[in-house]
Design a protein around this motif. Structure first.
Motif, PDB file in Angstrom:
ATOM      1  N   MET A  10      40.588  55.415  39.116  1.00  5.45           N
ATOM      2  CA  MET A  10      39.505  54.421  39.113  1.00  5.45           C
ATOM      3  C   MET A  10      38.584  54.546  40.059  1.00  5.45           C
ATOM      4  N   GLN A  11      37.171  54.134  39.923  1.00  6.02           N
ATOM      5  CA  GLN A  11      36.280  54.237  40.835  1.00  6.02           C
ATOM      6  C   GLN A  11      35.800  52.683  40.977  1.00  6.02           C
ATOM      7  N   VAL A  12      35.413  52.275  42.135  1.00  8.05           N
ATOM      8  CA  VAL A  12      35.221  51.007  42.485  1.00  8.05           C
ATOM      9  C   VAL A  12      34.151  51.065  43.323  1.00  8.05           C
ATOM     10  N   SER A  13      33.173  50.045  43.292  1.00 12.07           N
ATOM     11  CA  SER A  13      31.787  49.838  44.121  1.00 12.07           C
ATOM     12  C   SER A  13      31.762  48.276  44.385  1.00 12.07           C
ATOM     13  N   VAL A  14      31.243  47.875  45.379  1.00 14.58           N
ATOM     14  CA  VAL A  14      31.157  46.484  45.536  1.00 14.58           C
ATOM     15  C   VAL A  14      29.621  46.341  46.175  1.00 14.58           C
ATOM     16  N   GLU A  15      29.198  45.522  45.652  1.00 17.03           N
ATOM     17  CA  GLU A  15      27.629  44.893  45.731  1.00 17.03           C
ATOM     18  C   GLU A  15      27.791  43.563  46.353  1.00 17.03           C
ATOM     19  N   THR A  16      27.003  43.451  47.474  1.00 17.89           N
ATOM     20  CA  THR A  16      26.925  42.039  48.137  1.00 17.89           C
ATOM     21  C   THR A  16      25.750  41.272  47.663  1.00 17.89           C
ATOM     22  N   THR A  17      25.762  40.367  46.755  1.00 18.03           N
ATOM     23  CA  THR A  17      24.803  39.482  46.287  1.00 18.03           C
ATOM     24  C   THR A  17      24.348  38.270  47.081  1.00 18.03           C
ATOM     25  N   SER A  18      25.334  37.684  48.032  1.00 16.38           N
ATOM     26  CA  SER A  18      25.138  36.611  48.918  1.00 16.38           C
ATOM     27  C   SER A  18      26.183  36.737  49.882  1.00 16.38           C
ATOM     28  N   GLN A  19      26.471  35.779  50.853  1.00 17.32           N
ATOM     29  CA  GLN A  19      27.192  35.586  51.914  1.00 17.32           C
ATOM     30  C   GLN A  19      28.363  35.916  51.521  1.00 17.32           C
ATOM     31  N   ILE A  20      28.632  35.191  50.325  1.00 18.74           N
ATOM     32  CA  ILE A  20      30.001  34.810  49.797  1.00 18.74           C
ATOM     33  C   ILE A  20      30.393  35.294  48.546  1.00 18.74           C
ATOM     34  N   GLU A  21      29.338  35.793  47.710  1.00 23.91           N
ATOM     35  CA  GLU A  21      29.401  36.375  46.492  1.00 23.91           C
ATOM     36  C   GLU A  21      29.441  38.039  46.364  1.00 23.91           C
ATOM     37  N   ARG A  22      30.377  38.488  45.581  1.00 21.12           N
ATOM     38  CA  ARG A  22      30.428  39.971  45.429  1.00 21.12           C
ATOM     39  C   ARG A  22      30.343  40.349  43.863  1.00 21.12           C
ATOM     40  N   ARG A  23      29.767  41.678  43.826  1.00 20.68           N
ATOM     41  CA  ARG A  23      29.933  42.138  42.062  1.00 20.68           C
ATOM     42  C   ARG A  23      30.601  43.364  42.581  1.00 20.68           C
ATOM     43  N   VAL A  24      32.023  43.417  41.844  1.00 22.23           N
ATOM     44  CA  VAL A  24      32.666  44.590  41.781  1.00 22.23           C
ATOM     45  C   VAL A  24      32.707  45.392  40.542  1.00 22.23           C
ATOM     46  N   LYS A  25      31.998  46.577  40.610  1.00 24.77           N
ATOM     47  CA  LYS A  25      31.888  47.281  39.538  1.00 24.77           C
ATOM     48  C   LYS A  25      33.092  48.483  39.537  1.00 24.77           C
ATOM     49  N   VAL A  26      33.749  48.619  38.356  1.00 27.27           N
ATOM     50  CA  VAL A  26      34.996  49.139  38.321  1.00 27.27           C
ATOM     51  C   VAL A  26      34.899  50.241  36.893  1.00 27.27           C
ATOM     52  N   GLN A  27      35.112  51.483  37.373  1.00 24.86           N
ATOM     53  CA  GLN A  27      35.325  52.219  36.116  1.00 24.86           C
ATOM     54  C   GLN A  27      36.449  53.103  35.816  1.00 24.86           C
ATOM     55  N   VAL A  28      37.188  52.788  34.454  1.00 23.26           N
ATOM     56  CA  VAL A  28      38.506  53.230  34.436  1.00 23.26           C
ATOM     57  C   VAL A  28      38.478  54.524  33.268  1.00 23.26           C
ATOM     58  N   PRO A  29      39.047  55.709  33.718  1.00 16.44           N
ATOM     59  CA  PRO A  29      38.762  56.889  32.757  1.00 16.44           C
ATOM     60  C   PRO A  29      39.314  56.695  31.391  1.00 16.44           C
ATOM     61  N   ALA A  30      38.533  57.060  30.548  1.00 13.55           N
ATOM     62  CA  ALA A  30      38.673  57.041  29.177  1.00 13.55           C
ATOM     63  C   ALA A  30      40.091  57.599  28.583  1.00 13.55           C
ATOM     64  N   THR A  31      40.901  58.369  29.307  1.00 17.22           N
ATOM     65  CA  THR A  31      42.080  58.707  28.904  1.00 17.22           C
ATOM     66  C   THR A  31      42.998  57.771  29.140  1.00 17.22           C
ATOM     67  N   GLU A  32      42.855  57.175  30.136  1.00 13.29           N
ATOM     68  CA  GLU A  32      43.854  55.929  30.579  1.00 13.29           C
ATOM     69  C   GLU A  32      43.991  54.703  29.425  1.00 13.29           C
ATOM     70  N   VAL A  33      42.577  54.544  29.011  1.00 13.15           N
ATOM     71  CA  VAL A  33      42.442  53.535  27.976  1.00 13.15           C
ATOM     72  C   VAL A  33      42.893  53.870  26.629  1.00 13.15           C
ATOM     73  N   ASP A  34      42.624  55.408  26.174  1.00 14.61           N
ATOM     74  CA  ASP A  34      42.968  55.762  25.164  1.00 14.61           C
ATOM     75  C   ASP A  34      44.506  55.734  25.072  1.00 14.61           C
ATOM     76  N   GLN A  35      45.254  56.394  26.106  1.00 16.22           N
ATOM     77  CA  GLN A  35      46.379  56.314  25.935  1.00 16.22           C
ATOM     78  C   GLN A  35      47.171  55.122  25.865  1.00 16.22           C
ATOM     79  N   ALA A  36      46.713  54.082  26.626  1.00 17.19           N
ATOM     80  CA  ALA A  36      47.341  52.747  26.601  1.00 17.19           C
ATOM     81  C   ALA A  36      47.069  52.306  25.057  1.00 17.19           C
TER      82      ALA A  36
END
Length: 458
Positions: free
Chosen positions: A1-27
């Motif tokens: 799982m890859q995670v990146s965090v973007e600060t859009t204001s003092q108290i707001e965050r945009r968290v981008k998450v990437q989950v490998p296709a193999t995990e999704v397909d297996q589930a």
């Protein structure tokens, strides 16, 4: 799982998450396999439907379920990994959701603000000092008698203090308006319960009179369509009643729990209750000034999600206060009526929590019990109330929060310049009510958490 965090204001965050296709397909494959065990289709025995058919018919729905669960799970893992402290629920949206590709989604959330607490050194705080006089007690007793008065019909003109029973219909520009009529309405002249000028024009009326009253609605009237409008009311007077005060005797005293029927005991009880109200008013007035000063020097960003939660609570309080019933849909009340108050209360709550944290303030079990016993004194069976509280963890936690808040205020008060100001009993009560509109109700928690007599006996 890859995670990146973007600060859009003092108290707001945009968290981008990437989950490998193999995990999704297996589930997804595992969920489809479980689904296949219970599928019933014509021409196939249960559990014997080919996987290709199951995938064709149920694949999209199953994938949506799995992706939804994965996004919630990975969101929790992501904010834990990035040490984010969310305030409220996030908005989660998938940005890539295709078979064979890595799942990508964005979670937009508010976090609790980082607070660098400023003190209130140099703030001037006025603390009322009240000496309850015999005249104050006499006035309170007079009020209690009026509250227990009865009404007796009289055959004379109505005067200030009398009750008139009336029908009325209001008109603006010759047309009736909504909410401007009633039948057999009891109105005490001089009570100020109607718009200015209405009651005064009924002085001198007698039973059987038909009269017309002309008034102008105040510019700040709560119904905007009526504010500042001239109106005429056609009024029918059915009867005039005079107030009959109860006798000032042992029977009256016993209504207030004075079992010995003694005037001396009754006056002592009245004075004690007045002193308790005065002490509460003094504490509230001081607390208002301290909290206003704390907000003034700590202009922190406030998470809107917390404000919305507070607004919802304020709506429910308002619905209860105005007797709208448990089934009333509070969403009908406009947010704008409560937004400033909600924002202020959230800001105060966050700041007080920081004061408590920084100063390592706590409350012992003995302090909680002492506070409960204080609250219980207003009941006829204090022991039952104490047991009710002490055996209810939610109520105990509410009392503890109240104690922590009071301690935090006391801690801040040590930084202020406190000046004692002599006031009468009435002046002290009025001063406590003159708080900023945004904070009205902030001191009502203790009243809201107090159980009824029936609850303590349940």
């Amino acid at each position: 799982m890859q995670v990146s965090v973007e600060t859009t204001s003092q108290i707001e965050r945009r968290v981008k998450v990437q989950v490998p296709a193999t995990e999704v397909d297996q589930a997804v494959a595992a969920r489809l396999k479980d689904t296949a065990k219970n599928v019933r289709l014509n021409g196939f025995r249960q559990g014997r439907v080919p996987m290709a058919v199951v995938r064709q018919r149920y694949g999209r729905g199953v994938r949506n379920e799995v992706v939804g669960e994965l996004m919630r799970e990975r969101y929790v893992q992501a904010i834990t990994q990035e040490s984010l402290n969310p305030a409220g629920n996030p908005q989660i949206e998938p940005t890539v959701d295709e078979d064979g590709k890595d799942l990508e989604f964005v979670a937009t959330l508010e976090i609790y603000p980082q607070i660098e607490l400023n003190g209130i050194e140099g703030t001037d705080v006025e603390r009322p000092v009240v000496d309850i006089s015999d005249a104050d007690v006499d006035e309170m007793i007079d009020t209690l008698r009026k509250q227990h008065a009865t009404w007796e019909e009289v055959e004379r003109e109505a005067a200030d203090g009398d009750q008139v029973t009336i029908d009325f219909q209001g008109y603006i520009g010759g047309e009736p308006f909504e909410g401007g009529s009633a039948e057999n309405h009891d109105l005490v002249l001089g009570s100020g319960s109607f718009i200015p000028g209405f009651e005064e024009q009924l002085s001198g009326a007698q039973a059987g009179d038909d009269t017309e009253i002309k008034v102008t609605f105040p510019e700040d009237y709560q119904a905007e369509n009526l504010a500042g409008q001239e109106a005429a009311f056609k009024v029918k007077v059915h009867k005039v009643s005079a107030q009959q005060l109860p006798a000032y005797d042992a029977s009256f005293f016993e209504q207030f729990g004075v079992e010995d029927g003694s005037e001396e005991t009754f006056r002592a009880e009245v004075r004690k209750n007045m002193q308790r109200e005065a002490d509460k008013a003094i504490d509230n007035r001081v607390k208002q000034q301290v909290l206003e000063a704390l907000k003034r020097v700590n202009d922190i960003p406030v998470p809107q999600s917390l404000v919305e939660q507070e607004i919802d609570g304020l709506k429910r309080q308002a619905a209860q206060q105005f007797g709208l019933g448990e089934d009333f849909d509070v969403s009908q009340l406009p947010n704008e009526l409560f937004s400033e108050q909600g924002k202020s209360r959230v800001q105060v709550g966050l700041l007080l929590a920081e004061v408590i944290k920084v100063n390592e303030i706590d409350a012992s079990d003995d302090e909680i019990r002492a506070k409960v016993e204080e609250v219980a004194q207003q009941y006829q069976e204090p022991g039952q109330v104490v047991d009710y509280y002490m055996n209810n963890e939610q109520l105990k936690n509410q009392i503890k929060s109240s104690i922590l808040e009071d301690k935090a205020v006391d801690q801040l008060l040590e930084q202020a310049n406190v000046q004692d100001v002599p006031m009468s009993y009435e002046e002290a009560l009025q001063a406590a009510q003159q708080q900023p509109e945004s904070d009205e109700g902030a001191d009502d928690a203790e009243a809201d958490e107090t159980p009824s007599e029936d609850e303590t006996k349940a």
